[in-house]
Design a protein around this motif. Structure first.
Motif, short mmCIF file in Angstrom:
data_model
loop_
_atom_site.label_atom_id
_atom_site.label_comp_id
_atom_site.label_asym_id
_atom_site.label_seq_id
_atom_site.Cartn_x
_atom_site.Cartn_y
_atom_site.Cartn_z
N HIS A 27 1.61 3.39 -14.43
CA HIS A 27 1.26 3.49 -13.01
C HIS A 27 1.71 4.86 -12.51
N VAL A 28 0.77 5.63 -12.03
CA VAL A 28 1.08 6.99 -11.56
C VAL A 28 1.30 6.96 -10.05
N LEU A 29 2.45 7.43 -9.61
CA LEU A 29 2.77 7.43 -8.18
C LEU A 29 2.08 8.59 -7.45
N LEU A 30 1.67 9.61 -8.20
CA LEU A 30 1.10 10.84 -7.63
C LEU A 30 2.13 11.56 -6.76
N GLY A 31 3.36 11.62 -7.27
CA GLY A 31 4.40 12.36 -6.56
C GLY A 31 5.72 11.60 -6.62
N ALA A 32 6.69 12.13 -5.88
CA ALA A 32 7.99 11.47 -5.80
C ALA A 32 8.42 11.53 -4.34
N LEU A 33 9.26 10.59 -3.95
CA LEU A 33 9.71 10.56 -2.55
C LEU A 33 10.45 11.84 -2.20
N SER A 34 10.20 12.35 -1.02
CA SER A 34 10.86 13.54 -0.53
C SER A 34 10.70 13.57 0.99
N PRO A 35 11.51 12.74 1.66
CA PRO A 35 11.33 12.57 3.12
C PRO A 35 11.33 13.89 3.88
N LEU A 36 12.17 14.84 3.44
CA LEU A 36 12.23 16.12 4.16
C LEU A 36 10.91 16.88 4.08
N ASP A 37 10.14 16.66 3.01
CA ASP A 37 8.83 17.30 2.90
C ASP A 37 7.72 16.39 3.43
N GLY A 38 8.12 15.28 4.06
CA GLY A 38 7.12 14.36 4.60
C GLY A 38 6.52 13.44 3.56
N ILE A 39 7.10 13.39 2.35
CA ILE A 39 6.57 12.49 1.32
C ILE A 39 7.32 11.16 1.43
N THR A 40 6.77 10.28 2.25
CA THR A 40 7.33 8.95 2.47
C THR A 40 6.60 7.95 1.56
N PRO A 41 7.12 6.73 1.40
CA PRO A 41 6.51 5.79 0.44
C PRO A 41 5.00 5.59 0.62
N ASP A 42 4.54 5.64 1.88
CA ASP A 42 3.10 5.40 2.11
C ASP A 42 2.23 6.55 1.59
N ARG A 43 2.85 7.70 1.28
CA ARG A 43 2.08 8.83 0.73
C ARG A 43 1.92 8.71 -0.79
N LEU A 44 2.69 7.81 -1.37
CA LEU A 44 2.60 7.63 -2.83
C LEU A 44 1.88 6.31 -3.14
N LYS A 45 1.62 6.08 -4.41
CA LYS A 45 0.90 4.86 -4.80
C LYS A 45 1.90 3.72 -5.08
N ILE A 46 2.85 3.55 -4.15
CA ILE A 46 3.90 2.56 -4.32
C ILE A 46 3.42 1.17 -3.92
N LEU A 47 2.67 1.10 -2.82
CA LEU A 47 2.12 -0.19 -2.39
C LEU A 47 1.21 -0.76 -3.49
N GLU A 48 0.42 0.12 -4.09
CA GLU A 48 -0.50 -0.29 -5.16
C GLU A 48 0.28 -0.84 -6.36
N LEU A 49 1.46 -0.26 -6.60
CA LEU A 49 2.30 -0.77 -7.69
C LEU A 49 2.78 -2.19 -7.36
N ALA A 50 3.24 -2.36 -6.11
CA ALA A 50 3.72 -3.69 -5.68
C ALA A 50 2.61 -4.72 -5.82
N GLN A 51 1.39 -4.33 -5.47
CA GLN A 51 0.25 -5.26 -5.58
C GLN A 51 -0.03 -5.64 -7.03
N ARG A 52 0.09 -4.65 -7.93
CA ARG A 52 -0.13 -4.95 -9.36
C ARG A 52 0.91 -5.95 -9.85
N VAL A 53 2.16 -5.74 -9.41
CA VAL A 53 3.23 -6.61 -9.86
C VAL A 53 3.05 -8.02 -9.28
N GLN A 54 2.68 -8.08 -7.98
CA GLN A 54 2.47 -9.38 -7.33
C GLN A 54 1.35 -10.18 -7.98
N SER A 55 0.36 -9.48 -8.50
CA SER A 55 -0.77 -10.21 -9.09
C SER A 55 -0.38 -10.90 -10.39
#
Lengths: 195, 195
Positions: free
Chosen positions: A102-130
């Motif tokens: 699962h590729v996140l397409l980045g890493a968290l970096s709040p100071l650069d504005g990279i919050t969880p919603d900017r990465l493919k983290i929700l999509e990972l949670a959905q894969r795990v939930q399924s």
């Protein structure tokens, strides 16, 4: 501008290719068999025209889902989480992992504005939930952003029932303790295994 | 093989591009604007499809005669003789020469079977014989083969009436006498100019 100068100047757009390297490449291309040079040009065009993200794992691919996601011989109970598509190539070269990615397409970096919603983290949670996932291997980079991302995902998936693991820290194979930095050496001691 | 792996393996055919450089280039190409990537692919194709030798000077060109040979602002009374087309680019970058060129497409090396008939030496003699040439500047490399080639051409054209000169040997600008090799330093002394 002559055709050879045009090729040289086009090649200097690439990272790490200065004027001299570009010139050497251009004259090499000039003397290559035509079909080999065409294969290079076609590979560039092909990537630009056909590359997209896999809708399952966000690897780069021409077909959706990607080769790995659609390979029936892969172990579908394991997901290895990486920051970038290039990390998949590195892991595949080890030939020691047969699960999915699962590729996140980045890493968290709040100071650069990279919050969880900017990465493919929700999509990972959905894969795990399924369902059907036994292990999630966090292979984000061993640096501040990668660690923060790994911790965030660990918290998020703690209740999911899937096991969560982190790739090991330690001394690179072939290196010398003498020259290891102290943080790596401390992590290496901490992660020691009983023989 | 995925499209990105294909691009990486195509790029590793190029000299000095190992697996890691190829991977970096491939992922860079992936994120480049499509028109820039296309310009690179097109430049490669263009060179392979359209590059040929200028029938006058044997420079590489899409049009025959080449840009330099057909440029009315160039001084047609001077011919600078070089071993390879790439040498023309280096000389042009100096912006201090406005004459024509003649590419030998190599240097004499009898032990490797490179005799005068394998080079474009006869074609040079014909250009000189056709008249109007005041100076021939021999810019072959300052090594054994290049020197041998320069001497051969000097002998051949001695009776032609054209002046023959050789590019100067000496210390590179910005270098240090301390670190110059003795042959270069000797040539530098020998070639001293009165101020």
């Amino acid at each position: 501008m002559s055709i050879i100068e045009n090729l040289i100047s086009q090649l200097t757009r690439l990272p790490g290719i200065g004027r001299k390297s570009a010139q050497r490449l251009a004259f090499f291309i000039l003397t290559m068999p035509a079909n080999e040079a065409k294969a290079i040009a076609d590979a560039i065009t092909d990537v630009k025209e056909n590359a997209k993200f896999c809708s399952v794992c966000f690897n780069i691919t021409a077909d959706d889902p990607c080769e790995i996601c659609s390979d029936p011989s892969r172990d579908r109970s394991r997901i290895c989480v990486v920051e970038e598509p290039s990390n998949i190539l590195a892991l595949e070269r080890t030939r020691s992992y047969n699960g999915l990615y699962h590729v996140l397409l980045g890493a968290l970096s709040p100071l650069d504005g990279i919050t969880p919603d900017r990465l493919k983290i929700l999509e990972l949670a959905q894969r795990v939930q399924s369902g059907g996932i036994q292990e999630i291997i966090l292979a984000t980079n061993p640096n501040t952003k990668g660690e923060m991302t790994a911790q965030y995902i660990t918290e998020m998936l703690r209740q999911s029932g899937a096991g969560i693991s982190r790739i090991a820290y330690g001394l690179p194979i072939g290196s010398d303790i003498e020259f290891a930095d102290e943080v790596t050496l401390a992590k290496s001691l901490e992660g020691r295994r009983t023989l």
